[in-house]
Write a protein that holds these residues in place. Structure first.
Motif, short mmCIF file in Angstrom:
data_model
loop_
_atom_site.label_atom_id
_atom_site.label_comp_id
_atom_site.label_asym_id
_atom_site.label_seq_id
_atom_site.Cartn_x
_atom_site.Cartn_y
_atom_site.Cartn_z
N LYS A 176 -9.62 8.35 -2.08
CA LYS A 176 -9.26 9.76 -2.19
C LYS A 176 -10.00 10.53 -1.10
CE LYS A 176 -8.30 13.13 -5.81
NZ LYS A 176 -8.34 13.38 -7.26
N ILE A 177 -9.26 11.31 -0.32
CA ILE A 177 -9.85 12.05 0.80
C ILE A 177 -9.49 13.52 0.62
CG2 ILE A 177 -10.00 12.27 3.30
CD1 ILE A 177 -8.98 9.39 3.51
N GLY A 178 -10.38 14.26 -0.04
CA GLY A 178 -10.09 15.66 -0.32
C GLY A 178 -11.25 16.56 0.04
N PHE A 179 -11.46 17.59 -0.80
CA PHE A 179 -12.53 18.56 -0.57
C PHE A 179 -12.81 19.26 -1.89
CE2 PHE A 179 -8.37 19.85 0.92
CZ PHE A 179 -8.08 20.93 0.13
N ASP A 180 -13.95 19.89 -1.97
CA ASP A 180 -14.37 20.51 -3.22
C ASP A 180 -13.41 21.62 -3.65
OD1 ASP A 180 -16.22 22.74 -4.68
OD2 ASP A 180 -16.93 20.71 -5.10
N SER A 181 -13.05 21.63 -4.92
CA SER A 181 -12.08 22.62 -5.40
C SER A 181 -12.62 24.05 -5.29
CB SER A 181 -11.67 22.32 -6.83
OG SER A 181 -12.77 22.39 -7.72
N MET A 217 6.40 24.16 4.70
CA MET A 217 5.15 24.11 3.93
C MET A 217 3.98 23.74 4.83
SD MET A 217 4.18 21.90 0.52
CE MET A 217 4.36 20.29 1.32
N TRP A 218 2.99 24.63 4.89
CA TRP A 218 1.75 24.34 5.59
C TRP A 218 0.82 23.64 4.61
CZ3 TRP A 218 -0.30 27.84 9.95
CH2 TRP A 218 0.77 28.35 10.71
N MET A 219 0.23 22.55 5.05
CA MET A 219 -0.72 21.80 4.23
C MET A 219 -2.08 21.86 4.91
SD MET A 219 1.60 18.49 3.11
CE MET A 219 1.94 17.98 4.81
N LEU A 220 -3.05 22.43 4.23
CA LEU A 220 -4.43 22.49 4.74
C LEU A 220 -5.21 21.38 4.05
CD1 LEU A 220 -3.20 25.30 5.38
CD2 LEU A 220 -5.46 26.27 4.93
N MET A 221 -5.78 20.49 4.86
CA MET A 221 -6.32 19.26 4.30
C MET A 221 -7.64 18.89 4.94
SD MET A 221 -2.77 17.06 3.98
CE MET A 221 -3.45 16.08 2.66
N ASN A 222 -8.34 17.97 4.28
CA ASN A 222 -9.48 17.33 4.90
C ASN A 222 -9.01 16.75 6.25
OD1 ASN A 222 -11.28 15.10 5.65
ND2 ASN A 222 -12.15 15.26 3.61
N PRO A 223 -9.73 16.96 7.33
CA PRO A 223 -9.26 16.47 8.63
C PRO A 223 -8.99 14.96 8.68
CG PRO A 223 -11.03 18.05 8.94
CD PRO A 223 -10.95 17.78 7.46
N LEU A 224 -9.56 14.19 7.76
CA LEU A 224 -9.30 12.75 7.71
C LEU A 224 -8.12 12.40 6.83
CD1 LEU A 224 -12.94 11.30 7.55
CD2 LEU A 224 -11.43 11.53 9.55
N ALA A 228 -4.14 12.05 1.63
CA ALA A 228 -5.25 12.42 0.74
C ALA A 228 -5.50 11.38 -0.34
CB ALA A 228 -4.98 13.78 0.09
N LEU A 229 -4.52 10.52 -0.62
CA LEU A 229 -4.67 9.47 -1.63
C LEU A 229 -4.02 8.20 -1.11
CD1 LEU A 229 -5.47 8.62 -4.56
CD2 LEU A 229 -3.16 9.33 -5.24
N ILE A 230 -4.77 7.11 -1.10
CA ILE A 230 -4.26 5.83 -0.64
C ILE A 230 -4.42 4.80 -1.76
CG2 ILE A 230 -4.36 4.05 1.15
CD1 ILE A 230 -5.78 6.10 2.93
N ALA A 289 0.86 -1.19 0.00
CA ALA A 289 0.00 0.00 0.00
C ALA A 289 0.89 1.23 0.00
CB ALA A 289 -0.92 0.01 1.22
N CYS A 290 0.35 2.32 -0.54
CA CYS A 290 1.08 3.59 -0.50
C CYS A 290 0.11 4.71 -0.17
CB CYS A 290 1.77 3.88 -1.83
SG CYS A 290 2.70 5.44 -1.78
N VAL A 291 0.50 5.51 0.79
CA VAL A 291 -0.24 6.71 1.17
C VAL A 291 0.50 7.91 0.58
CG1 VAL A 291 -1.01 8.13 3.10
CG2 VAL A 291 -1.04 5.63 3.29
N TYR A 292 -0.13 8.61 -0.35
CA TYR A 292 0.44 9.82 -0.93
C TYR A 292 -0.21 11.05 -0.30
CZ TYR A 292 2.13 6.91 -4.87
OH TYR A 292 2.76 5.97 -5.64
N LEU A 293 0.43 12.21 -0.52
CA LEU A 293 -0.17 13.50 -0.17
C LEU A 293 -0.59 13.55 1.29
CD1 LEU A 293 -2.26 13.72 -3.43
CD2 LEU A 293 -0.41 15.31 -2.83
#
Length: 286
Positions: free
Chosen positions: A107-112, A203-210, A80-82, A73-77
Motif C-alpha cells: 500500500k502506497i498512500g499518505f496520512d489521512s 478526474m485529477w488524482m493527487l497521490m503519493n509520488p510513488l 496505491a495498492l498492489i 498481480a494487480c495494481v489498483y488505484l
C-alpha cells in the motif's frame, strides 16, 4: 495491426482496464470484459507469460473483473495498492487499513490527516471545487459521487468543519473534479508532497509520488523476477504513458489519447475490437 514483438522475449504483459481491455459503454458501470479478451489472456498465461492488470479503479469496481482473468498481480488505484495474490484476495482483505503483515500486498498512500488538510485548503482557495479522499474503498467527498459512479460507497464530507469524519489511517488518493475555469488555479495549488495524474481528462488524482503505474511496474517485475525489458504494457490514457515508456514494449489501443499513440512502440486495434486479445493471439501465433 503492427506487432514486432518476439514471442520468446515477452515474459510479462501489463494491461490497463478502462479504454484498453474493457469494451466501452455509455456509463462507467456498463463497461465490460469480453470472453474473447479473457480467453486470450488465459492462452498467454498457459504459454508461460505472466499477466498483471494496472488500473486506476478501486477494489470495488476492479476486483470482479480481475478475478475473471489469469493474473499474477494487480495494481489498483493507479499504483496505491498492489496485490501479488489477486485470485485469492477478497474485498475485505484488500480494503484493510493495515496491510503491513501481508507480504502479498503493498500500500502506497499518505496520512489521512494530511489528506483532510489538503482538501480543506482546496475548498478554501477554490470555492465550489469538488474534491474528496479515497480510503479503504470509501470516498469522503463534498459532492455526490453517483454523478460519476453509481455503485461506489461514499460519505458526504464538509472539509471546513472541525471534524469532517475522515478516519485516521492511510489514504489512497485525493480525487478532484475541477470545472474548466478552475483547472489552472488548481494546478498551481498542488502541494509538493503530492503527484498529479489526470484520468480520462476529467478526474485529477493527487497521490503519493510513488503511487503510479510506472513505479508499480518496477515493483511487479522485481517480485516476479522479470526484467522490465521483457515486458509489454498496454494503455490508452495519459496516466498510462510513463508505464508504457518504461516497459520493453508500449502498446496503445487504436482509440487511445493522441499523446499515447504518439509515444507508443506499437498500436493494436481498439478496445471495442478486442485489440489486446488480437495482439496476444498474434504474439502466440494463434
Amino acid at each position: 495491426m503492427t506487432n514486432n514483438a518476439n514471442s520468446a522475449g515477452i515474459q510479462l504483459l501489463v494491461v490497463d482496464l478502462d479504454g484498453t481491455l474493457l469494451h466501452g459503454a455509455d456509463t462507467f458501470e456498463g463497461r465490460y470484459l469480453s470472453q474473447r479478451a479473457a480467453d486470450a489472456i488465459q492462452r498467454a498465461h498457459d504459454a508461460g507469460i505472466k499477466i498483471a492488470v494496472s488500473t486506476a479503479r478501486p477494489v470495488s469496481t476492479g476486483l470482479a473483473i480481475v478475478q475473471r482473468l489469469a493474473v499474477d498481480a494487480c495494481v489498483y488505484l493507479n499504483g496505491a495498492l498492489i496485490d501479488f495474490d489477486p485470485l485469492a484476495s477478497t474485498y475485505a482483505s484488500l480494503t484493510r487499513d493495515d496491510v503491513s503483515g501481508d507480504s502479498n500486498l503493498i500500500k502506497i498512500g499518505f496520512d489521512s490527516a494530511r489528506a483532510v488538510e489538503v482538501c480543506r485548503m482546496l475548498t478554501d482557495r477554490l470555492p465550489g471545487i469538488k474534491c474528496g479522499i479515497v480510503m479503504n474503498d470509501v470516498r469522503y467527498t463534498n459532492f455526490d459521487v453517483s454523478v460519476y459512479w453509481k455503485t461506489q460507497t461514499w460519505r458526504l464530507t464538509d472539509f471546513a468543519s472541525a471534524d469532517p469524519g475522515v478516519p485516521a489511517g492511510v489514504a489512497d488518493k485525493l480525487i478532484v473534479f475541477p470545472e474548466p475555469d478552475q483547472r489552472d488555479a488548481l494546478g498551481a495549488l498542488i502541494p509538493d508532497d503530492f503527484a498529479v495524474s489526470i484520468s480520462e481528462g476529467v478526474m485529477w488524482m493527487l497521490m503519493n509520488p510513488l503511487a503510479n503505474k510506472a513505479h508499480s511496474l518496477g515493483l511487479v517485475c522485481d517480485r516476479l523476477g522479470i526484467p522490465v525489458a521483457r515486458t509489454a504494457a498496454f494503455g490508452d490514457d495519459l496516466i498510462d504513458i510513463a508505464m508504457m515508456q518504461k516497459a520493453g514494449r508500449g502498446v496503445a489501443v487504436a482509440n487511445a489519447n493522441p499523446e499515447v499513440l504518439r509515444i507508443a512502440d506499437e498500436v493494436c486495434p481498439s478496445n471495442d475490437e478486442d485489440g489486446v486479445a488480437q495482439w496476444i493471439d498474434a504474439l502466440l501465433g494463434v
